[in-house]
Design a protein around this motif. Structure first.
Motif: not given
Length: 335
Positions: A148-149, A181-187, A257-261
């Motif tokens: 999360v960034e 904010c972006e969260a990657s790796g969220v299935p 499954g894609n980047q949460l943005r």
């Protein structure tokens, strides 16, 4: 209420000028390594820096009270207190008679009457976000593979904002801004339709951050000017990867499954040095007011770590819910 979450539940207690703020996180699995130093980096990012920030410099002394034994979580609720050492309540003696414009002083008195604690904004103060950061650090420990960034996108409508902020601060005024904010790796598969959608739960948490006035996912309001052929995200592989990400990583309330943005809008701080007008209960007249105390002229610069923390809390809750769903499915299938 001062609690958020279902399977991972966080409760915040305390006021800006009370002896301490307390956070309780229930639902953390046993065995997570927790020592006081794991909080240092995130707390440092939240701490005020520069001449446009508040002069209140809290050392954020932590006490790990429950749920941790020999440096590891036990599975019981984790309780952490954070001391308030640098409060100065003298600047807030008259606000019960002279509520500050843009603040919660007036509504707090309507709700709680003479019993509310208005010192430093009480429970409405940005100081309370230190508890969110502590809780988010704990939640992040269980989110393996999820990153999360958050970062400042703009201040006062400008992407090149440093000089402008100093100019406005010198005039005794304040500025708001936008954090992305972006969260990657969220299935794929986290969240539910309707009331517990990923967007609903995140918005619930993000709007609890003092000063947040807007949240949009993916292209948000810009989607209103797009055609469906422009907005739809084409699926390009069996794992659900999409060519674009206009929807922000969520379809039907469920992560795809894609980047949460998403983006978060924060208002300008209400406490400014410029003279304003407000109603005086003592005289029954509208009179000039100058707000006293130590305040940020723009808290957006300190907001990214708080947004990250709240996101981790919501995602941690969703992760535990998904584990329960998959475990229940396996149990029923085997039965």
């Amino acid at each position: 209420m001062n609690s958020l979450g279902h399977s991972l539940r966080v409760s915040l207690q305390g006021e800006s000028h009370g002896p301490a703020l307390v956070v309780v996180v229930d639902g953390l699995p046993a065995g997570l390594p927790v020592r006081e130093e794991v909080f240092s980096a995130d707390l440092a990012r939240r701490r005020p820096q520069g001449d446009c920030a508040t002069a209140r410099q809290e050392p954020d002394v932590l006490h790990l009270l429950t749920g941790i034994h020999q440096g590891y979580t036990t599975g019981a609720p984790v309780t952490v207190s954070i001391e308030n050492r640098e409060a100065n309540s003298a600047d807030y003696q008259d606000i019960e008679n002279f509520p500050r414009p843009g603040h919660a002083d007036f509504v707090a008195q309507q709700k709680y009457g003479e019993y509310c604690d208005l010192r430093g904004g009480g429970v409405f103060s940005g100081r309370t976000t230190v508890g969110i950061v502590v809780a988010g650090t704990l939640a992040g420990m269980m989110l393996r593979g999820v990153r999360v960034e958050a970062k400042v996108e703009s201040v006062g409508g400008r992407t090149d904002w440093a000089a402008y902020l100093h100019e406005v601060t010198a005039e005794g005024d304040s500025l708001g801004g936008i954090v992305t904010c972006e969260a990657s790796g969220v299935p794929a598969g986290w969240g539910d339709p309707y009331f517990d959608s990923v967007e609903s739960l995140l918005a619930h948490g993000l709007f609890a951050i003092p000063g947040v006035k807007g949240v949009e996912f993916g292209d948000g309001f810009a989607a209103a000017s797009l055609r469906g052929s422009e907005y739809n995200d084409a699926i390009i592989d069996a794992g659900g990867q999409t060519a674009t990400n206009h929807c922000g990583g969520v379809n039907g309330g469920i992560s795809n499954g894609n980047q949460l943005r998403f983006r978060v809008v924060a208002r300008p701080p209400a406490s400014i040095r410029r003279e304003q007008q407000s109603y005086s209960r003592r005289t029954g007249q509208v009179e000039p007011i100058r707000v006293q105390g130590r305040h940020d002229s723009c808290f957006v610069t300190r907001l990214p770590v708080v947004v990250e923390a709240m996101t981790k809390l919501v995602l941690g809750d969703l992760a535990l819910r998904r584990m329960a769903e998959l475990g229940g499915r396996k149990l029923f299938n085997e039965g």
